[in-house]
Enzyme design. Structure first.
Site, PDB file in Angstrom:
ATOM      1  CD  GLU A  11     -18.473   2.067 108.488  1.00 12.86           C
ATOM      2  OE1 GLU A  11     -18.020   0.985 108.919  1.00 12.86           O
ATOM      3  OE2 GLU A  11     -19.334   2.143 107.584  1.00 12.86           O
ATOM      4  CG  ASP A  29     -20.949 -11.194  94.747  1.00 12.58           C
ATOM      5  OD1 ASP A  29     -22.058 -10.911  94.260  1.00 12.58           O
ATOM      6  OD2 ASP A  29     -19.966 -10.432  94.695  1.00 12.58           O
ATOM      7  CD  GLN A  34     -24.233  -6.074 104.430  1.00 17.52           C
ATOM      8  OE1 GLN A  34     -24.878  -7.117 104.487  1.00 17.52           O
ATOM      9  NE2 GLN A  34     -23.914  -5.503 103.270  1.00 17.52           N
ATOM     10  CG  ASP A  43     -20.756 -15.595 103.332  1.00 19.29           C
ATOM     11  OD1 ASP A  43     -19.958 -15.080 102.530  1.00 19.29           O
ATOM     12  OD2 ASP A  43     -21.306 -14.967 104.246  1.00 19.29           O
ATOM     13  CD1 TRP A 100     -10.605   2.170  98.987  1.00 19.66           C
ATOM     14  CD2 TRP A 100      -9.246   3.227 100.428  1.00 19.66           C
ATOM     15  NE1 TRP A 100      -9.429   2.433  98.332  1.00 19.66           N
ATOM     16  CE2 TRP A 100      -8.566   3.080  99.201  1.00 19.66           C
ATOM     17  CE3 TRP A 100      -8.585   3.852 101.487  1.00 19.66           C
ATOM     18  CZ2 TRP A 100      -7.274   3.535  98.992  1.00 19.66           C
ATOM     19  CZ3 TRP A 100      -7.293   4.301 101.279  1.00 19.66           C
ATOM     20  CH2 TRP A 100      -6.651   4.156 100.052  1.00 19.66           C
ATOM     21  CG  PHE A 139     -19.759   8.715 104.264  1.00 20.47           C
ATOM     22  CD1 PHE A 139     -19.746   9.679 103.256  1.00 20.47           C
ATOM     23  CD2 PHE A 139     -20.805   8.732 105.179  1.00 20.47           C
ATOM     24  CE1 PHE A 139     -20.741  10.643 103.182  1.00 20.47           C
ATOM     25  CE2 PHE A 139     -21.803   9.701 105.109  1.00 20.47           C
ATOM     26  CZ  PHE A 139     -21.774  10.657 104.107  1.00 20.47           C
TER      27      PHE A 139
END
Length: 566
Positions: A21, A159, A184, A166, A53, A23
């Site tokens: 990954e 959240d 994550q 979840d 993104w 960025f």
């Protein structure tokens, strides 16, 4: 080829599969250098590459460029991250069309973070509320063309109301058409395995790819786990704390920890791993070498015959390592890794949490007192600093108090150091057996009135250089060359080139300025807009200047601070 097919093939063959990954870099030169890095890492034959993104479409052009380059130029399957944040359906259609035209067949569907200047996530008008809406829409518009991944949270989404809630949201995304799950980052293998078992018990059968992030530096690691609320076993924290002053040892520890975690997961029948590279390559390469996926020393003669030969070893090592230690927001702005996880905390929280930490300031004197309390260790963080001051500040703590009481609100500082041993407990860094040097610098917010008199004093000392900007973008400096780089921290170590982890230049100062004033706004938005506190913070943000002052004679240890207090 769809990524899910590759993931399933690796599981069936019981063969380790890895992906990378990246960025979008903050600077144009960083993008250019990332393209070079992509080319080298593509030769390691990853299963796929992905690019994040930015919130609110802030990195859309660069994200698409990076993904297209990986897919078209390097022939590596690419996973495009796509968020709902600030994206209406028309724009989503444009992105999906562009992805298809570039040959990109894989999408990671995310809700995304709140865009800049917004306290909380809100859907765009004619847009989507959640990642599941994006999954459904892609399936409705493109059928089975795209392979869709979604995010999973082994420790629960920030959240979510409960772990069960979840998991049910995750199951709904799979039922809506998602093909695989990307997790994550985590550092507790047992937590991940328990979460995966819960997923399977709920009927989630798609591939689950663990997200791995090798530890970059101690400070960045602490910042990441605080931001993501990640559980870390005490043994890891204790072992890292013992070596935190040695960046090289921390990176090597991060490599060994990642290898150990992957080996534990392999024993449990998990074969696909996604490595968050932070746009660096050395740690990823070391992990793959220790797992037997790359030769210990790759040269042109060890590469598969169908790939382009690599440069000579000494040039390759320089290309891999030149930006390994960016060390905060004043790393080299040419680095692809510049700026990631090195700026302010961006602490989005409730008004109650903000007021508990920082109260309800209504005058500039209240803000001064808050900075004083932080320097004294009585306030744990500030909007620009999510951890306590480091031990090197002890030597200038009283001076910083005096400077803040003069109305200079400091957000960065370091004392001058002239050849301290690299193992010095207060100012040392890097491998043992070396010597470290520092120029004293200060970074602070200040009013227009005080700035005028301060800069007049700076012009009287030929050793002082400064940059100053306000929120409107007005810029002042006595550095004539816009591309000049000023090394303010460097080290000399046995058998190594001089290491310069901290550079102050216009490019990285301007990048930090954007973040610094955004953090003023985020703090302001945690109070009612009409409240005296919000009005004060808005007024200060709109009128103050961010200033960086360096005294370039590092042998005069008190020169900068005497100037500030004169």
């Amino acid at each position: 080829m769809k990524i899910v097919d590759k993931l399933q093939l690796a599981e069936q063959a019981r063969q380790i599969s890895f992906s990378f990954e990246f960025f979008p870099p903050k600077t144009e030169q960083g993008v250019v250098n990332l393209f070079d890095r992509l080319g080298r890492m593509a030769q390691w034959e990853p299963t796929f590459m992905s690019c994040t993104w930015g919130a609110g479409m802030s990195t859309e052009e660069r994200t698409m460029s990076i993904c297209s380059t990986a897919q078209v130029v390097h022939g590596v399957e690419t996973l495009l991250h796509l968020t709902c944040t600030n994206m209406d359906i028309t724009h989503i259609d444009e992105v999906l069309k562009s992805a298809k035209e570039a040959g990109i067949q894989n999408i990671l569907a995310l809700r995304g973070d709140a865009p800049r200047g917004h306290e909380y996530w809100t859907p765009a008008e004619n847009g989507f509320h959640h990642a599941i809406d994006l999954v459904r829409y892609i399936r409705q518009q493109y059928g089975d063309y795209f392979c869709i991944g979604v995010a999973g949270y082994p420790e629960g989404h920030l959240d979510s109301t409960s772990p069960d809630d979840d998991l049910h949201h995750l199951k709904a995304k799979i039922d809506a058409g998602a093909d695989f799950i990307m997790t994550q980052l985590f550092y507790n293998v047992d937590v991940f395995l328990a979460w995966q078992a819960s997923c399977r018990a709920l009927g989630i059968t798609v591939p689950i790819v663990p997200g791995m992030m090798p530890i970059p530096t101690y400070q960045n690691f602490r910042r990441m786990i605080n931001l993501c609320n990640t559980q870390v076993p005490d043994t890891i924290l204790q072992e890292l704390d013992a070596i935190k002053a040695d960046d090289q040892k921390v990176k090597e520890y991060g490599v060994q920890l990642a290898v150990q975690m992957i080996q534990q997961l392999l024993k449990q029948g998990i074969y696909n791993f996604h490595i968050s590279t932070l746009n660096l390559e050395r740690s990823t390469k070391r992990i793959l070498q220790q797992l037997g996926r790359l030769a210990p020393d790759m040269t042109a003669t060890t590469m598969p015959s169908h790939l382009t030969p690599l440069p000579l070893v000494q040039d390759l090592e320089h290309a891999e390592n030149w930006d390994e230690f960016p060390n905060g927001r004043y790393g080299d702005a040419r680095s692809p890794a510049f700026g990631e996880m090195t700026f302010g905390a961006g602490q989005r929280q409730s008004t109650w949490e903000a007021s508990r930490k920082w109260g309800f300031p209504t005058t500039p004197a209240d803000i001064t007192q808050l900075f004083e309390q932080y320097i004294l260790g009585r306030v744990a963080s500030l909007p620009w600093s999510d951890e306590a001051l480091t031990t090197e500040t002890d030597t200038i703590r009283q001076t910083l108090l005096d400077i803040n009481r003069r109305g200079y609100w400091t957000v960065g500082s370091q004392p001058a150091v002239n050849g301290a041993p690299s193992h010095d407990p207060a100012v040392g860094w890097g491998p043992r057996g070396g010597y470290v040097y520092q120029k004293a610098f200060l970074e602070f917010f200040v009013s227009q009135e005080q700035l005028t008199s301060l800069l007049a004093q700076c012009h009287r000392d030929p050793f002082v250089t400064y940059y100053a900007m306000n929120q409107k973008g007005e810029f002042l400096s006595n550095v004539q060359d816009p591309e000049a780089q000023n090394a303010v921290t460097w080290g000399v170590f046995p058998g190594k080139e001089i290491v310069q982890p901290t550079l102050i230049e216009r490019a990285n100062f301007e990048a930090w300025k954007e973040e610094a004033f955004e953090l003023w706004m985020q703090w302001e938005q945690q109070y009612e807009p009409s409240s005296p506190t919000a009005q004060l913070l808005r007024q200060v943000r709109e009128s103050c200047w961010l200033v960086n002052v360096v005294h370039n004679d590092y042998q005069r240890q008190d020169a900068l601070f005497n100037l500030m207090l004169s």
